[in-house]
Design a protein around this motif. Structure first.
Motif, PDB file in Angstrom:
ATOM      1  N   SER A 110       9.569  31.414 -67.282  1.00  0.00           N
ATOM      2  CA  SER A 110       8.491  30.880 -68.112  1.00  0.00           C
ATOM      3  C   SER A 110       7.214  31.668 -67.882  1.00  0.00           C
ATOM      4  CB  SER A 110       8.246  29.406 -67.778  1.00  0.00           C
ATOM      5  OG  SER A 110       7.110  28.917 -68.469  1.00  0.00           O
ATOM      6  N   GLU A 154       3.023  27.527 -70.268  1.00  0.00           N
ATOM      7  CA  GLU A 154       3.259  26.136 -69.897  1.00  0.00           C
ATOM      8  C   GLU A 154       3.250  25.206 -71.089  1.00  0.00           C
ATOM      9  OE1 GLU A 154       1.853  22.749 -66.709  1.00  0.00           O
ATOM     10  OE2 GLU A 154       1.197  24.814 -66.499  1.00  0.00           O
ATOM     11  N   ALA A 161       6.465  24.840 -66.806  1.00  0.00           N
ATOM     12  CA  ALA A 161       5.409  25.222 -65.878  1.00  0.00           C
ATOM     13  C   ALA A 161       5.759  26.500 -65.119  1.00  0.00           C
ATOM     14  CB  ALA A 161       5.169  24.073 -64.900  1.00  0.00           C
ATOM     15  N   TRP A 215      -2.682  28.106 -64.318  1.00  0.00           N
ATOM     16  CA  TRP A 215      -1.402  28.839 -64.199  1.00  0.00           C
ATOM     17  C   TRP A 215      -1.450  29.780 -63.004  1.00  0.00           C
ATOM     18  CZ3 TRP A 215       3.238  28.880 -66.988  1.00  0.00           C
ATOM     19  CH2 TRP A 215       4.100  29.924 -66.684  1.00  0.00           C
ATOM     20  N   HIS A 230       6.292  20.030 -67.850  1.00  0.00           N
ATOM     21  CA  HIS A 230       6.115  21.134 -68.801  1.00  0.00           C
ATOM     22  C   HIS A 230       6.993  22.322 -68.415  1.00  0.00           C
ATOM     23  CE1 HIS A 230       1.825  19.353 -68.778  1.00  0.00           C
ATOM     24  NE2 HIS A 230       2.561  18.715 -69.663  1.00  0.00           N
ATOM     25  N   GLN A 252      -6.770  26.702 -68.668  1.00  0.00           N
ATOM     26  CA  GLN A 252      -5.315  26.667 -68.564  1.00  0.00           C
ATOM     27  C   GLN A 252      -4.780  27.909 -67.847  1.00  0.00           C
ATOM     28  OE1 GLN A 252      -3.299  24.048 -69.447  1.00  0.00           O
ATOM     29  NE2 GLN A 252      -5.240  23.003 -69.807  1.00  0.00           N
ATOM     30  N   GLY A 266       9.589  20.105 -71.389  1.00  0.00           N
ATOM     31  CA  GLY A 266       9.938  20.741 -70.126  1.00  0.00           C
ATOM     32  C   GLY A 266      11.361  20.543 -69.644  1.00  0.00           C
ATOM     33  N   GLY A 300       5.258  22.291 -75.028  1.00  0.00           N
ATOM     34  CA  GLY A 300       5.316  22.312 -73.566  1.00  0.00           C
ATOM     35  C   GLY A 300       5.863  21.051 -72.955  1.00  0.00           C
TER      36      GLY A 300
END
Length: 764
Positions: A132, A135, A126, A485, A124, A481, A81, A78
């Motif tokens: 995406s 992440e 993200a 997100w 990241h 996490q 990025g 991650g």
């Protein structure tokens, strides 16, 4: 120009854009001599893995163009990025989402400046990054996410890049087994690309130091056929990678065509130098191919003129003048962009743009007839299982059940009338409810269940994750996490709402008397309750009808995380179907038949066992004292918070009408008592809340003894009600103390609860 020449040009362009994101805030095309003011004051980001990620993306694009594949990519490393951002900009999908970051010199300057910069974007892959769905801020989840996205997506190929540092995590190590749960007839394919560059932040990696023959043996035994690509010469590496990807694609096509019982799935193992194509040495120390390239390989650039010139030479080595016209990708690069709907950085699957709501059946056929509160007995999850069977029936290809080997244990086995467990190999004659087509995914890894369902829901489908309550803690960090997100995507207008993630926690703390102390922990509620109120729901249905109402609401919701704690044992039923729906809408209110006006004491309860004990305590109080008592059940735990903290919160007026103005509230709570105090500390009458819950006391004992050990039983609750109202009901106090003594003696002599406990029924 040949395909590999285009691929090499793309790779150089992506590397240039990646380095620019880490270092530059101005002069993006280096048309002026690089000056200190062109460089960011704080250099943040990770270069080491980035050129490898760009190399992979460039080659996957070639494969997509030539074979017209639908593909998405999961970026496990991650911190790389800069790579997915660079590739999204080259493919035009970034500008589609962010028009001010366009194909121009000014757009490139904005692309560079925003990276890891205040008011900009994270370092990241993200949610802000187009295409995406992973992440990678915390390592270990990429391969399970990839398989979650592939389930029930038969046309999809998911390229999952796994860093060798990430491969050391427990979650990733378990994820290699995911391939055993793939059915090529109905699922997509996952192509893992294990990127070995040899180093973590400062030390060597385990897999990076293993020999190829050992990797061959290890992965071969797990069901993979590894293809090795290794070296540092770009020309040879391009040829080797192209050949490996073509062979992998051919193997995947053959597996999909012939569907062998236990296929050997392709896996690419890519060895390339860490920090490839970056500075070879800095200050006399080697950098490329070492841990020193992990983050920012050239530091002190603003202060050191020599390093400033080294940065300029490094970036010019990619020959940007051959790649960009006035800041836009030139014709050569544009030829490398896949068709609009095939771009990985614009994947409809990764962005959840194919989400369809579930067709949810009515719950009526599974509701319990409650002619009078407390008179009926039923298993809440047993009733739910029948309804979930119909959810499976009405939603082929977009609903799955995830969990350890507990579907039958948790009384959800009715689902096997409609589907099976997914087979993980040869089906034996002694197997029950096992087939290659099963949509119940059972594996003894909470990490895998969580990761699969995250990938499944983020890509637009629906699921339910069931677990023993104590062991859901295994995925505390994964929950965190996922919550981060979802919270971030809510702020991004181009991200659609995706199905909520719903947990069903059963075999809970108060019914783990047989398994003992190791299985007794309700603390996941404390973890979940820390998240912003508008995105979580915590529900403790006291009976079957409230569980059905909560489950239907949760599975129909989007962009939330729902946690449902419900028992599987036969227990008293309190709410008829209509009352259950009304109770859910309110969140908290009197238990039917337990609403004394102007009460002297309120017995509050949240959870099935606490509700039964509170009702029994109320029965004792009414029979042996003159106290007026109201029993309040809290179904939606977030109703306790004030409305400014959670949208489900009761207004202060409703809170006071429910819990009283200044009377004592004895609260029987399923979890740790401190959580109730935290949720209600800003509420009227909070000082009069006295919470009984799990006190970290447990062992292998009887069900009722578990409540006694923690002061949650009917006798302790009745004693507390008497104490907090002045202690005048002496006969009640003596009755309760005598009962507790008899209980202790009986349990130790017989190993079971007193008959009046086992056979208790509510009587109004």
């Amino acid at each position: 120009m040949t395909g590999l020449e285009t691929t090499d040009a793309w790779w150089r362009a992506a590397n240039y854009l990646s380095a620019g994101q880490i270092y530059l805030m101005d002069n993006p095309l280096l048309r002026q001599p690089l000056a200190p003011e062109h460089v960011k004051p704080r250099l943040l980001g990770h270069w080491g893995t980035t050129p490898g990620l760009n190399f992979i993306h460039a080659h996957l694009n070639r494969l997509i163009r030539e074979r017209d594949l639908e593909m998405l990519t999961i970026t496990g490393p991650g911190h790389g990025g800069p790579a997915p951002v660079a590739n999204a900009w080259l493919e035009g999908s970034y500008t589609e989402r962010y028009p001010d970051v366009d194909w121009s010199e000014r757009g490139m300057q904005r692309l560079f400046r925003q990276f890891s910069f205040p008011g900009g974007i994270p370092s990241h892959a993200a949610p802000e990054t187009p295409g995406s769905m992973h992440e990678g801020g915390e390592l270990g989840y990429s391969l399970s996410h990839a398989h979650g996205a592939a389930f029930d997506n038969p046309e999809l190929t998911v390229a999952c890049v796994i860093g060798d540092g990430e491969a050391e995590t427990g979650a990733l190590a378990a994820s290699w087994q995911s391939v055993k749960f793939v059915n090529p007839d109905r699922d997509g394919a996952v192509l893992p690309i294990l990127h070995l560059n040899g180093w973590k932040i400062a030390g060597p990696t385990v897999l990076g130091r293993m020999h190829d023959q050992d990797l061959q043996s290890w992965f071969g035994a797990m069901g993979y056929a590894p293809l090795f690509v290794s070296g540092d010469d770009p020309a040879r590496m391009h040829e080797a990678m192209a050949a490996a990807l073509d062979e992998a694609a051919d193997r995947l096509a053959e597996i999909r065509k012939n569907v062998p019982l236990e296929p050997q799935w392709p896996l690419i193992i890519l060895r390339s130098p860490k920090g490839w194509t970056g500075p070879q040495s800095v200050g006399g120390e080697p950098v490329e191919g070492t841990f020193r390239s992990h983050q920012v390989p050239l530091k002190g650039v603003r202060e050191d003129p020599d390093r400033l010139r080294q940065l300029e030479a490094w970036m010019k080595s990619y020959r940007p003048d051959e790649l960009f016209d006035e800041g836009a990708p030139n014709t050569m690069l544009r030829a490398g962009i896949p068709a609009t709907d095939r771009r990985m950085t614009a994947s409809a699957v990764a962005e959840g743009r194919r989400t369809r709501p579930l067709d949810l059946p009515e719950t009526g056929a599974h509701e319990v007839d409650v002619s009078s509160p407390g008179s009926s007995v039923a298993s809440a999850t047993g009733q739910l299982g029948g309804w979930l069977r119909e959810v499976f029936r009405d939603n082929p290809g977009r609903f799955r059940l995830f969990g350890p080997d507990e579907t039958e244990s948790n009384k959800l086995d009715a689902v096997f009338d409609e589907t099976d467990r997914r087979a993980t190999g040869e089906v034996h004659e002694a197997d029950e409810n096992v087939s290659a087509d099963g949509r119940v995914l059972e594996v003894l890894s909470e990490h895998l269940c969580q990761g699969w369902m995250e990938g499944y829901t983020l890509s637009g489908r629906h699921g339910l994750f069931t677990s023993y309550e104590a062991f859901i803690h295994i995925v505390d960090s994964m929950f965190n996490q996922h919550a981060k997100w979802l919270r971030t995507t809510r702020r991004i207008d181009w991200r659609p709402e995706v199905p909520s993630f719903t947990y069903l926690l059963t075999s809970h703390v108060w019914r783990q008397d047989h398994n003992g102390f190791s299985h007794q922990d309700p603390g996941f509620l404390d973890v979940v309750s820390q998240k912003p109120g508008d995105m979580i729901g915590i529900y403790l249905p006291p009976d079957a009808n409230t569980l059905l109402a909560v489950a239907a609401q949760s599975l129909g919701s989007t962009d939330r995380i729902n946690v449902i704690v419900a028992g599987k044992q036969p227990e008293p039923q309190w709410f008829d179907a209509e009352a259950a729906s009304a109770h859910l809408a309110r969140g908290a209110g009197p238990l039917p038949g337990h609403d004394d006006a102007d009460p002297d004491v309120v017995l509050a309860c949240a959870g099935d066992v606490p509700t039964m004990e509170a009702a029994a305590a109320a029965q004792l109080i009414r029979a042996h004292s003159d106290l007026r008592v109201r029993v309040v059940n809290v179904l939606d735990l977030m109703a306790l918070q004030s409305p400014d903290r959670h949208g489900h919160g009761l207004s202060d007026a409703d809170f006071t009408a429910t819990f009283g103005v200044d009377c004592p509230v004895v609260f029987a709570f399923h979890g740790y008592p401190g959580l109730i105090h935290r949720l209600t500390y800003r509420r009227p009458n909070h000082d009069n809340f006295h919470v009984h819950g799990f006190q970290e006391e447990g062992t292998t004992t009887t069900p009722f003894d578990m409540t006694v050990m923690n002061g949650l039983d009917r006798y302790h609750l009745a004693l507390a009600a008497d104490r907090w109202t002045g202690g005048h009901a002496r006969s009640l106090g003596k009755l309760c103390e005598d009962a507790l003594q008899r209980h202790e003696t009986h349990v130790q002599e017989t190993g079971e609860d007193l008959p009046e406990i086992r056979d208790w029924r509510w009587a109004a």
